[in-house]
Design a protein around this motif. Sequence first.
Motif, short mmCIF file in Angstrom:
data_model
loop_
_atom_site.label_atom_id
_atom_site.label_comp_id
_atom_site.label_asym_id
_atom_site.label_seq_id
_atom_site.Cartn_x
_atom_site.Cartn_y
_atom_site.Cartn_z
N SER A 60 28.56 -29.65 10.31
CA SER A 60 28.00 -31.11 10.00
C SER A 60 27.82 -31.25 8.81
CB SER A 60 27.11 -31.20 10.90
OG SER A 60 25.85 -30.30 10.81
N MET A 61 27.92 -29.96 7.74
CA MET A 61 27.56 -30.03 6.46
C MET A 61 28.68 -30.74 5.64
SD MET A 61 24.56 -29.08 6.34
CE MET A 61 24.19 -28.66 4.79
N PRO A 62 28.46 -31.40 4.63
CA PRO A 62 29.42 -31.88 3.67
C PRO A 62 30.12 -30.66 2.88
CG PRO A 62 27.24 -32.60 2.81
CD PRO A 62 27.33 -31.90 4.32
N PRO A 63 31.25 -30.80 2.22
CA PRO A 63 31.78 -29.62 1.45
C PRO A 63 30.76 -29.30 0.33
CG PRO A 63 33.40 -31.15 1.94
CD PRO A 63 32.19 -31.82 2.45
N LEU A 64 30.57 -28.01 -0.06
CA LEU A 64 30.09 -27.70 -1.09
C LEU A 64 30.55 -28.58 -2.62
CD1 LEU A 64 29.48 -23.88 -0.68
CD2 LEU A 64 27.49 -25.53 -0.80
N ARG A 65 29.56 -28.59 -3.51
CA ARG A 65 30.19 -29.19 -4.82
C ARG A 65 30.29 -28.05 -5.77
NH1 ARG A 65 26.13 -32.35 -3.52
NH2 ARG A 65 24.90 -31.97 -5.45
N ILE A 66 31.37 -27.95 -6.01
CA ILE A 66 31.66 -26.43 -6.81
C ILE A 66 31.97 -27.08 -8.25
CG2 ILE A 66 32.90 -24.44 -7.22
CD1 ILE A 66 31.12 -24.43 -4.74
N VAL A 67 31.24 -26.38 -9.28
CA VAL A 67 31.82 -26.61 -10.90
C VAL A 67 33.05 -26.11 -11.09
CG1 VAL A 67 31.05 -26.17 -13.19
CG2 VAL A 67 29.17 -26.65 -11.42
N PRO A 68 34.19 -26.88 -11.59
CA PRO A 68 35.37 -26.28 -11.71
C PRO A 68 35.50 -25.29 -13.14
CG PRO A 68 35.41 -28.62 -12.38
CD PRO A 68 33.93 -28.28 -12.06
N LEU A 69 34.88 -24.29 -12.95
CA LEU A 69 34.84 -23.32 -14.16
C LEU A 69 34.96 -21.84 -13.40
CD1 LEU A 69 31.46 -24.36 -15.90
CD2 LEU A 69 33.81 -25.08 -16.61
N ALA A 70 35.42 -21.03 -14.49
CA ALA A 70 35.48 -19.74 -14.20
C ALA A 70 34.32 -18.84 -14.44
CB ALA A 70 36.67 -19.03 -14.68
N ALA A 71 33.95 -17.77 -13.60
CA ALA A 71 32.78 -17.01 -13.92
C ALA A 71 32.95 -15.62 -13.82
CB ALA A 71 31.66 -17.36 -12.80
N VAL A 72 32.23 -14.74 -14.65
CA VAL A 72 32.70 -13.15 -14.80
C VAL A 72 31.31 -12.74 -15.24
CG1 VAL A 72 33.56 -11.39 -16.23
CG2 VAL A 72 35.03 -13.35 -15.78
N SER A 73 30.78 -11.62 -14.18
CA SER A 73 29.51 -11.09 -14.46
C SER A 73 29.80 -9.66 -14.65
CB SER A 73 28.97 -11.13 -13.02
OG SER A 73 28.46 -12.45 -12.78
N THR A 74 28.85 -9.21 -15.54
CA THR A 74 28.73 -7.70 -16.20
C THR A 74 27.33 -7.38 -15.92
OG1 THR A 74 30.13 -8.38 -18.24
CG2 THR A 74 28.69 -6.19 -18.30
#
Length: 162
Positions: A60-74
């Motif tokens: 019943s939940m709407p789709p998550l809103r995702i920022v159209p970016l790439a992410a990298v973690s160190t």
Amino acid sequence: RKTPFHGVLYAGVMITEEGPKLLEFNARFGDPECQTVLPLIESDIVPYLLACCKRGGLASMPPLRIVPLAAVSTVLVSRGYPNESEAGFPIDGVADVPPGVHITYGCAQYDARGILRTSGGRVMTVTGTGNSFEEARAASRLMAERIVFEGKYYRRDIAEML
């Protein structure tokens, strides 16, 4: 087995020269993985997490809103990690975090005098975001280099193949 599952199923995948390799499945978010994904989620995630707790709750939940970016973690760790990690060293360089960079603290705490110090193995995760993986990796790496504490170690090959 007819065992119902409600929640998050996380697949740990590593990209190798031979292609993607499955490392593990988990019924939770892994720390660095979650710390990489969360900065890209615009939606309030709490209702989605609560919906995971009941059968059909996400339907019943709407789709998550995702920022159209790439992410990298160190991940910055203390000398000795993952075994006997050293702790108690002052941490410098965490002020003035640039836009597009997020720091998630793990084994770091302020002492009685207000000095931020290492307190164990995984000290912090530095996540960079950008329009490409190259930009995100550069943002993460630059901030990881600015942060200073005795015995600091981090992998320099993260996202190199992308």
